[in-house]
Write a protein that holds these residues in place. Sequence first.
Motif, mmCIF file in Angstrom:
data_model
loop_
_atom_site.group_PDB
_atom_site.id
_atom_site.type_symbol
_atom_site.label_atom_id
_atom_site.label_comp_id
_atom_site.label_asym_id
_atom_site.label_seq_id
_atom_site.Cartn_x
_atom_site.Cartn_y
_atom_site.Cartn_z
ATOM 1 N N GLU A 17 0.992 -1.046 -0.002
ATOM 2 C CA GLU A 17 -0.211 -0.460 -0.018
ATOM 3 C C GLU A 17 0.629 0.882 0.086
ATOM 4 O O GLU A 17 2.061 1.419 0.334
ATOM 5 C CB GLU A 17 -0.619 0.027 0.989
ATOM 6 N N ASP A 18 0.255 2.670 -0.723
ATOM 7 C CA ASP A 18 1.087 3.640 -0.921
ATOM 8 C C ASP A 18 0.484 4.330 0.281
ATOM 9 O O ASP A 18 -0.743 5.126 -0.547
ATOM 10 C CB ASP A 18 1.587 3.770 -2.364
ATOM 11 N N LEU A 21 0.312 8.302 -0.841
ATOM 12 C CA LEU A 21 -0.046 8.389 -2.257
ATOM 13 C C LEU A 21 -2.181 8.624 -2.142
ATOM 14 O O LEU A 21 -2.753 9.323 -2.772
ATOM 15 C CB LEU A 21 0.265 7.744 -3.692
ATOM 16 N N THR A 22 -2.416 7.341 -1.861
ATOM 17 C CA THR A 22 -3.842 7.541 -1.004
ATOM 18 C C THR A 22 -4.317 8.316 -0.074
ATOM 19 O O THR A 22 -5.117 8.607 -0.588
ATOM 20 C CB THR A 22 -4.158 5.942 -0.066
ATOM 21 N N VAL A 52 -4.333 3.049 -2.882
ATOM 22 C CA VAL A 52 -3.029 2.717 -4.040
ATOM 23 C C VAL A 52 -2.206 2.143 -3.857
ATOM 24 O O VAL A 52 -2.005 2.175 -2.099
ATOM 25 C CB VAL A 52 -2.485 4.503 -3.914
ATOM 26 N N TYR A 53 -1.616 0.702 -4.011
ATOM 27 C CA TYR A 53 -1.025 -0.023 -3.947
ATOM 28 C C TYR A 53 0.338 0.548 -5.547
ATOM 29 O O TYR A 53 -0.430 0.511 -6.154
ATOM 30 C CB TYR A 53 -1.095 -1.670 -4.164
ATOM 31 N N ARG A 54 1.550 -0.054 -4.850
ATOM 32 C CA ARG A 54 2.630 -0.145 -6.305
ATOM 33 C C ARG A 54 3.094 -1.602 -6.543
ATOM 34 O O ARG A 54 3.132 -2.280 -4.860
ATOM 35 C CB ARG A 54 3.064 0.568 -6.000
ATOM 36 N N ASP A 56 7.404 -2.285 -7.050
ATOM 37 C CA ASP A 56 8.652 -2.449 -7.372
ATOM 38 C C ASP A 56 9.258 -3.302 -7.906
ATOM 39 O O ASP A 56 9.641 -4.369 -7.200
ATOM 40 C CB ASP A 56 9.126 -1.534 -5.785
ATOM 41 N N TRP A 86 3.437 8.639 -10.991
ATOM 42 C CA TRP A 86 3.265 9.121 -10.748
ATOM 43 C C TRP A 86 4.582 10.568 -10.378
ATOM 44 O O TRP A 86 5.505 9.997 -10.028
ATOM 45 C CB TRP A 86 2.563 9.580 -9.566
ATOM 46 N N VAL A 140 9.137 1.186 -10.295
ATOM 47 C CA VAL A 140 8.144 1.696 -10.314
ATOM 48 C C VAL A 140 6.094 0.865 -11.139
ATOM 49 O O VAL A 140 6.512 1.808 -12.082
ATOM 50 C CB VAL A 140 7.298 2.060 -9.235
ATOM 51 N N TYR A 142 1.817 1.957 -10.428
ATOM 52 C CA TYR A 142 0.409 1.317 -9.136
ATOM 53 C C TYR A 142 -0.158 1.210 -9.814
ATOM 54 O O TYR A 142 -0.683 0.708 -10.376
ATOM 55 C CB TYR A 142 0.903 3.393 -9.047
#
Length: 166
Positions: A17-18, A21-22, A52-54, A56, A86, A140, A142
């Motif tokens: 989870e980011d 950004l969320t 929002v998840y990411r 890497d 982003w 990365v 998203y």
Amino acid sequence: MDEAKSLSNTMVLAFKEDTALTEMMRMRVSSLQRSGQKRQEGERLLLPHEWVYRLDFSSQELTFSRWRFSLSGHGRVTVTGISQLWTPDLTHLMTRQLLEPIGTFWRNQDDPEDSKLKYLEADMQEFGERIAELAKVRKVMYFLIACKDGAEAANLRCSVEFTPQK
């Protein structure tokens, strides 16, 4: 390389989870509501049941192997890839930047809690292959993850297994 667990010659990347950004996207919704403004044409606002998840990527040359997901309880989870990269100014998410197909997996209310999750195999295969393709040009990527019908983000574990091409 703690987010990428290596199993023999596979690489497992977990969705993370980011939170920043969320939160930024939730503030955008809140700001629009307070000021009475409307979203920009084509802008995609974050819904209350989305995060929002990411992923890497520590390697760019990957072949998709399979999805690994678990969900405690019942519900439906959708994973939507975002083609946007982003920038520091956190530009707004636009609907044209959402990728097809989306990944969906679920467990119905009347299914035993230890039953396997259901999913649309062809869509999940194509989605995994698309992620591997984007990894060739990305460090990365998203995703929007939505939890519905009783599913909760805290009860979700999702990762993708790849085989490095080297």
